[in-house]
Scaffold this motif. Sequence first.
Motif, PDB file in Angstrom:
ATOM      1  N   HIS A   6      39.637  35.754  45.284  1.00 24.19           N
ATOM      2  CA  HIS A   6      41.102  35.832  45.238  1.00 24.19           C
ATOM      3  C   HIS A   6      41.656  36.931  46.131  1.00 24.19           C
ATOM      4  CE1 HIS A   6      41.409  33.012  41.895  1.00 24.19           C
ATOM      5  NE2 HIS A   6      40.393  33.637  41.336  1.00 24.19           N
ATOM      6  N   ARG A   7      40.769  37.675  46.781  1.00 19.56           N
ATOM      7  CA  ARG A   7      41.269  38.733  47.665  1.00 19.56           C
ATOM      8  C   ARG A   7      41.823  38.118  48.931  1.00 19.56           C
ATOM      9  NH1 ARG A   7      36.287  41.414  46.126  1.00 19.56           N
ATOM     10  NH2 ARG A   7      36.743  42.944  44.495  1.00 19.56           N
ATOM     11  N   SER A  59      46.973  41.280  43.698  1.00 17.24           N
ATOM     12  CA  SER A  59      48.428  41.316  43.876  1.00 17.24           C
ATOM     13  C   SER A  59      49.125  40.106  43.293  1.00 17.24           C
ATOM     14  CB  SER A  59      48.769  41.420  45.370  1.00 17.24           C
ATOM     15  OG  SER A  59      48.225  40.321  46.081  1.00 17.24           O
ATOM     16  N   GLY A  60      48.381  39.019  43.048  1.00 16.64           N
ATOM     17  CA  GLY A  60      48.967  37.805  42.518  1.00 16.64           C
ATOM     18  C   GLY A  60      48.457  37.466  41.137  1.00 16.64           C
ATOM     19  N   MET A  61      48.848  36.282  40.656  1.00 19.35           N
ATOM     20  CA  MET A  61      48.496  35.857  39.310  1.00 19.35           C
ATOM     21  C   MET A  61      47.263  34.974  39.263  1.00 19.35           C
ATOM     22  SD  MET A  61      52.229  34.872  37.775  1.00 19.35           S
ATOM     23  CE  MET A  61      51.469  34.138  36.333  1.00 19.35           C
ATOM     24  N   ALA A  62      46.854  34.420  40.389  1.00 19.11           N
ATOM     25  CA  ALA A  62      45.786  33.422  40.373  1.00 19.11           C
ATOM     26  C   ALA A  62      44.511  33.976  39.763  1.00 19.11           C
ATOM     27  CB  ALA A  62      45.522  32.920  41.796  1.00 19.11           C
ATOM     28  N   ALA A  63      44.194  35.233  40.073  1.00 17.42           N
ATOM     29  CA  ALA A  63      42.952  35.812  39.565  1.00 17.42           C
ATOM     30  C   ALA A  63      42.966  35.890  38.041  1.00 17.42           C
ATOM     31  CB  ALA A  63      42.743  37.206  40.155  1.00 17.42           C
ATOM     32  N   MET A  64      44.123  36.243  37.460  1.00 16.76           N
ATOM     33  CA  MET A  64      44.188  36.407  36.017  1.00 16.76           C
ATOM     34  C   MET A  64      44.356  35.088  35.286  1.00 16.76           C
ATOM     35  SD  MET A  64      43.553  39.459  36.120  1.00 16.76           S
ATOM     36  CE  MET A  64      43.455  39.633  34.339  1.00 16.76           C
ATOM     37  N   GLU A  65      44.349  33.980  36.010  1.00 18.91           N
ATOM     38  CA  GLU A  65      44.343  32.659  35.393  1.00 18.91           C
ATOM     39  C   GLU A  65      43.052  31.916  35.703  1.00 18.91           C
ATOM     40  OE1 GLU A  65      47.888  30.788  36.818  1.00 18.91           O
ATOM     41  OE2 GLU A  65      49.208  31.925  35.483  1.00 18.91           O
ATOM     42  N   ASP A  66      42.103  32.630  36.334  1.00 13.66           N
ATOM     43  CA  ASP A  66      40.808  32.059  36.681  1.00 13.66           C
ATOM     44  C   ASP A  66      39.864  32.236  35.492  1.00 13.66           C
ATOM     45  OD1 ASP A  66      38.213  31.560  37.628  1.00 13.66           O
ATOM     46  OD2 ASP A  66      38.703  32.236  39.646  1.00 13.66           O
ATOM     47  N   GLN A  67      39.272  31.127  35.016  1.00 12.90           N
ATOM     48  CA  GLN A  67      38.403  31.178  33.854  1.00 12.90           C
ATOM     49  C   GLN A  67      37.215  32.107  34.071  1.00 12.90           C
ATOM     50  OE1 GLN A  67      39.403  29.209  31.102  1.00 12.90           O
ATOM     51  NE2 GLN A  67      38.029  30.579  30.023  1.00 12.90           N
ATOM     52  N   ARG A  68      36.691  32.140  35.287  1.00 14.50           N
ATOM     53  CA  ARG A  68      35.552  33.019  35.572  1.00 14.50           C
ATOM     54  C   ARG A  68      35.955  34.481  35.424  1.00 14.50           C
ATOM     55  NH1 ARG A  68      34.220  32.019  41.403  1.00 14.50           N
ATOM     56  NH2 ARG A  68      36.505  32.091  41.444  1.00 14.50           N
TER      57      ARG A  68
END
Length: 642
Positions: free
Chosen positions: A356-357, A132-141
């Motif tokens: 990130h969940r 639901s957020g952006m953090a996951a899509m900015e995580d290098q992994r």
Amino acid sequence: MGAGVGPELSRVRWIQAWRRLVTARWRVARFTRHGNRPAAAAMLALNVVLGLLPAVFIVATSVLIGRVPAAVRDGLDSAAWDSLVTAFAVAGAALLTMQALSPVEQALFSVVRQSVDATMRDRLMERTLAASGMAAMEDQRVLDALARATSDLDKEDEGPGAGAAASIAVVRNWTALLSMATLAGVAAGWWAGAGVALVAGALRWRQRRQMRVAEAAFTAAARDLRGWEYFRDLSTGAAVAKETRVFGLTSWLADRTSAFYAAYTVPLQRIYEDTQRREAFAALASGIAILGTVAAVVGAQAAAGALSLTAFALFLQAAAAAIPLGDFWGRPDIGSQSGLRHHRAITDLDNALASHRAPAATEPTTALAPDAPSRSLDLVGLRFRYPGSEELVLDGLDLTLQAGRTTAIVGVNGAGKTTLVKLLGRLYEPTAGRIEVDGVDVSTVDIAAWRRHLSVVFQDFLRYELSVRENIAAGFPKAPVDDAVVAQVAHEAGVLDALRERGLGLDTPLARVYTGGTDLSGGQWQRIAIARSLYALHHGARVLVLDEPTSALDVRAEAQFFDRFVDLTRGATTVLISHRFSSVRRADDIVVLDRGRVRERGSHGALMAAGGEYARLFGLQAARFRAGLDAEGAPRPTEEDR
């Protein structure tokens, strides 16, 4: 006792690695559940038949060879001749059947591959869109795993679909190899069959190990692969054609593309060459020794008359057919290795996304009133730092936004303005503090329900390669497109008349790559984005957040827009983020952010009278505009220039 720890530990690790590999292969094979199951079942049956047909052919031709002396001696009317003809007919039928069934098997491979790929692509989208957020899509992994998971999708011989189909296709090769070893054993003794199986199996192990080593290197090079793909697309894309040529960046782009390609491929080539030289020599030497010994013994038996001509021919043909089956299998090997790669990538992606969940809600979900906020939108003690950073972008921010009013938020770069937009959209959750709507903590509200109350124009808004209508209606995609509202908000945003002057309508694709399509200036695209947010307001959104909404408009167009802005958004709770002080002076309330906190607050007149930071920055910008410069001190372009 201590001396045995090392070998025992190695054995345990080898068993564990083998189990992981077998488990992974089984899971890749189970990808077929997500595709065309009847086609997969038919393909499995067909591959069993195709794996046995070579054995039928070899048995028939061996019988044929064995019957030749008797047929020549006894003549055309003899039983030996009839047996020879029967063997010939069986061998011919087996060969023709293989030729006829192979294209059918290839067609079924494609059906299984495409059906599995389609499902896995959808499942991959579900995984990434579920965040639901952006953090996951900015995580290098996450990005590395995602790059690996998508790199082989829809390729002919690679990807999850090819892996699933290859898991079936290998049945043909293994059936053929085992049948050849069995035939060799039947012809010359179990030890001869075991020798053939050992040599072919050793060659197969070396081949698969080489592919696994290369695969490990591929995984390690995922970031270099992503870099190469980025610069490759950048070098060949139309969007950057102007800038790269004007600034003379073509050679630089080519060099960077080549550098990333070398960083990605050279280690793979080195590993391949090293394993090929070392292990290929060992496999070749041992294979020659074992198979040579077996062949010599069998040949001696045949020469001594201990083996019939039929048995000798059977052994030679079975051995000759088995050894190539220990080498590279082409499509089945490429597909199965690619399937394993996709499985590992999906596993890594799931593990990375798991962090990130959001935790399960400890309180029941709170429903918001349809007209919320009716009183206020409150930011209470907000603190926020981006993942992986220790720096607080917002540091104890307390701010009340009155419902139905326009609040402008200004400040220098890095003050936390855009971060605040992300928190309001719940693209990130606060490190500490909370956001309340009429006293309700939004973290207890269903995130989709909250976003239906929200309309946002981001600085980096999306420019969809769709029609004007679809670009605007994207502001509320859950409802059928209302052309009257689309036209109304396009007019309110000041873009409808500009389109009509160019002979364009709502159906015009906003991309030159489509027939009848066009592109817009930066200012016109920004008006499309504003119209999109106004469309959401017409469908019930109550909070409008505008992050630099007129940065691509010239000063005159910006002034004209804000003259009408208050009327356009009347009744909505509006948050206007801008670094242009001339665009915020009409706001009901102005907030100056500094280092993540409120430094000043008031109307334009009150803040100017106070002579603080707002008045100082306003004066600096006014002086720049009088000098023909923009807010940053650069020459100011017109909207058409953009």
